[in-house]
Enzyme design. Sequence first.
Site, PDB file in Angstrom:
ATOM      1  N   ARG A 124       0.824  -1.210   0.000  1.00  0.00           N
ATOM      2  CA  ARG A 124       0.000   0.000   0.000  1.00  0.00           C
ATOM      3  C   ARG A 124       0.862   1.267   0.000  1.00  0.00           C
ATOM      4  O   ARG A 124       0.474   2.278  -0.583  1.00  0.00           O
ATOM      5  CB  ARG A 124      -0.939  -0.002   1.203  1.00  0.00           C
ATOM      6  CG  ARG A 124      -2.121  -0.922   0.954  1.00  0.00           C
ATOM      7  CD  ARG A 124      -3.078  -0.982   2.111  1.00  0.00           C
ATOM      8  NE  ARG A 124      -4.357  -1.517   1.666  1.00  0.00           N
ATOM      9  CZ  ARG A 124      -5.312  -1.915   2.490  1.00  0.00           C
ATOM     10  NH1 ARG A 124      -5.138  -1.840   3.795  1.00  0.00           N
ATOM     11  NH2 ARG A 124      -6.446  -2.374   2.004  1.00  0.00           N
ATOM     12  N   GLY A 155     -12.662  -3.355   0.930  1.00  0.00           N
ATOM     13  CA  GLY A 155     -14.053  -2.917   1.018  1.00  0.00           C
ATOM     14  C   GLY A 155     -14.469  -2.039  -0.151  1.00  0.00           C
ATOM     15  O   GLY A 155     -15.562  -2.191  -0.707  1.00  0.00           O
ATOM     16  N   LYS A 203     -16.324 -15.433   4.590  1.00  0.00           N
ATOM     17  CA  LYS A 203     -17.758 -15.469   4.863  1.00  0.00           C
ATOM     18  C   LYS A 203     -18.640 -15.036   3.696  1.00  0.00           C
ATOM     19  O   LYS A 203     -18.349 -14.083   3.004  1.00  0.00           O
ATOM     20  CB  LYS A 203     -18.065 -14.579   6.065  1.00  0.00           C
ATOM     21  CG  LYS A 203     -17.451 -15.112   7.349  1.00  0.00           C
ATOM     22  CD  LYS A 203     -18.041 -14.475   8.582  1.00  0.00           C
ATOM     23  CE  LYS A 203     -17.417 -13.157   8.839  1.00  0.00           C
ATOM     24  NZ  LYS A 203     -17.952 -12.345   9.867  1.00  0.00           N
ATOM     25  N   GLY A 218      -8.318  -7.323   0.243  1.00  0.00           N
ATOM     26  CA  GLY A 218      -7.041  -7.198   0.932  1.00  0.00           C
ATOM     27  C   GLY A 218      -6.289  -8.512   0.993  1.00  0.00           C
ATOM     28  O   GLY A 218      -5.095  -8.570   0.690  1.00  0.00           O
TER      29      GLY A 218
HETATM   30  P1  ADP Z   1     -10.489 -10.665   0.956  1.00  0.00           P
HETATM   31  O1  ADP Z   1      -9.766  -9.839   2.009  1.00  0.00           O
HETATM   32  O2  ADP Z   1      -9.601 -10.998  -0.204  1.00  0.00           O
HETATM   33  O3  ADP Z   1     -11.788 -10.073   0.567  1.00  0.00           O
HETATM   34  P2  ADP Z   1     -11.645 -12.333   3.001  1.00  0.00           P
HETATM   35  O4  ADP Z   1     -11.229 -11.356   4.037  1.00  0.00           O
HETATM   36  O5  ADP Z   1     -13.080 -12.475   2.709  1.00  0.00           O
HETATM   37  O6  ADP Z   1     -10.829 -12.066   1.640  1.00  0.00           O
HETATM   38  O7  ADP Z   1     -11.151 -13.780   3.422  1.00  0.00           O
HETATM   39  C1  ADP Z   1      -9.803 -14.124   3.564  1.00  0.00           C
HETATM   40  C2  ADP Z   1      -9.624 -15.231   4.557  1.00  0.00           C
HETATM   41  O8  ADP Z   1     -10.460 -16.323   4.265  1.00  0.00           O
HETATM   42  C3  ADP Z   1      -8.216 -15.761   4.566  1.00  0.00           C
HETATM   43  O9  ADP Z   1      -7.600 -15.419   5.786  1.00  0.00           O
HETATM   44  C4  ADP Z   1      -8.378 -17.275   4.426  1.00  0.00           C
HETATM   45  O10 ADP Z   1      -7.555 -18.016   5.290  1.00  0.00           O
HETATM   46  C5  ADP Z   1      -9.843 -17.466   4.786  1.00  0.00           C
HETATM   47  N1  ADP Z   1     -10.372 -18.708   4.199  1.00  0.00           N
HETATM   48  C6  ADP Z   1     -10.380 -19.069   2.916  1.00  0.00           C
HETATM   49  N2  ADP Z   1     -10.907 -20.297   2.760  1.00  0.00           N
HETATM   50  C7  ADP Z   1     -11.235 -20.726   3.986  1.00  0.00           C
HETATM   51  C8  ADP Z   1     -11.819 -21.932   4.499  1.00  0.00           C
HETATM   52  N3  ADP Z   1     -12.154 -22.931   3.681  1.00  0.00           N
HETATM   53  N4  ADP Z   1     -12.026 -22.019   5.820  1.00  0.00           N
HETATM   54  C9  ADP Z   1     -11.691 -20.998   6.636  1.00  0.00           C
HETATM   55  N5  ADP Z   1     -11.152 -19.849   6.226  1.00  0.00           N
HETATM   56  C10 ADP Z   1     -10.917 -19.712   4.918  1.00  0.00           C
HETATM   57 MG    MG Z   2     -10.035  -9.663   4.143  1.00  0.00          MG
END
Ligand code: ADP
Ligand code: MG
Length: 397
Positions: free
Chosen positions: A36, A378, A201, A354
């Site tokens: 960043r 976000g 999620k 992120g």
């Molecule tokens: P981003 O920041 O790219 O939008 P998120 O914050 O939604 O992504 O999610 C990232 C997290 O999701 C990572 O830390 C990863 O470890 C977790 N993750 C991915 N797949 C799984 C899974 N099957 N079970 C639990 N956590 C998971």
């Molecule tokens: Mg995230």
Amino acid sequence: MLRIIESLGDLKGKRVLVRSDFNVPLKEGVITDDGRIRAALPTLTKLIEAGAKVIIMAHLGRPKGEVKPEFSLAPVATRLGELVDVPVSLAKDITGESARELAAALNEGEILLLENVRFDPRETSKVDAEREEMAAELAELADAFVSDGFGVVHRKQASVYDVAKKLPSASGLLVLKEIESLRKATDNPERPYAVVLGGSKVSDKLGVIANLLSKADILLIGGGMAFTFLKAQGYEVGKSLLEEDQVETVKGYIAEAAEKGVDLVLPVDVVVAPEFAKDATPTVVAADAIPADQMGLDIGPESQALYAAKIAGSKTVAWNGPMGVFEFENFANGTKAVAAALSEGECFSVVGGGDSAAAVRLLGFDEATFSHISTGGGASLELLEGKTLPGIAVLEG
Ligand code: ADP
Ligand code: MG
């Protein structure tokens, strides 16, 4: 149209407030990913070359309106100083005596970083007058404002939104590039348009899914959210991440996708483990045969090949959310496969989120092989959702 820096006129000798996104990950006071900070350099360099006196506003972590030393921007000031070859000073406060004195003493081409704007509760206040009061104090430090913290443009905050109304304001180079790339992927994508969604999620990404069902041709689902989809399909998911209260909503999405002809693709196999741990033993099982005492931590090899093929056949691909727990080597292959398909493909590829962007760097991919890696989680999600962002709207016209 976004106003650009040139619209601010000759900046030589002018004080320019810049909102940057320096919210970097820290481990015991050490920056673990300076992506960043590096992303902010083009705008800072441009302003320095124009002879401006640069005053940066940024936040770090969630100090919740209190001065907390562990959220000081000191490590950021040090790193920034290493990346630019001009003096960088750090104020002890945001709009207090230290900030005012240092701002007054700035020379052309020098940088002053104000302390964490979130040390002041007015920054994120829901009361307009409180934010406006802080914005007025910030505006007094400078002659113009450049908004370049893409990671915060979805926030109606004093240093992002209100200050833009108090000074001649324009978008920085990072914000411009982010908006251009994300709009290219979302407004008028070259088709087929595939979206890869993962992360922890479903509930974080409901808005995106809803919007994409009327925009994307292909929706590839992985990560923790895949298990709520598999459950909605009638499969058992063992100890996997599951949002029971979203199962009905997800059933609705599956039906809507079928109705609209969106190719909604779920994992066909899953890498499971008995527990959430770095050294947990990985086993590959079919998506409809997840053992009750195991949890899915990645998409399996067949799914990886399937998703890679779908990506290879697409002209535009947006990716948000890792396919598995990429932080653990045993469960990083799904994320690697998707990143590789995007990196090697001919498509216009945008990575948002992120953790997804961090994964790309952590797994050793060359950032230059992606069309665009967003610095905003976000904010990029809200653009994918088709929302109007306050920090962008205020720079338009
Ligand atoms: P981003 O920041 O790219 O939008 P998120 O914050 O939604 O992504 O999610 C990232 C997290 O999701 C990572 O830390 C990863 O470890 C977790 N993750 C991915 N797949 C799984 C899974 N099957 N079970 C639990 N956590 C998971
Ligand atoms: Mg995230």
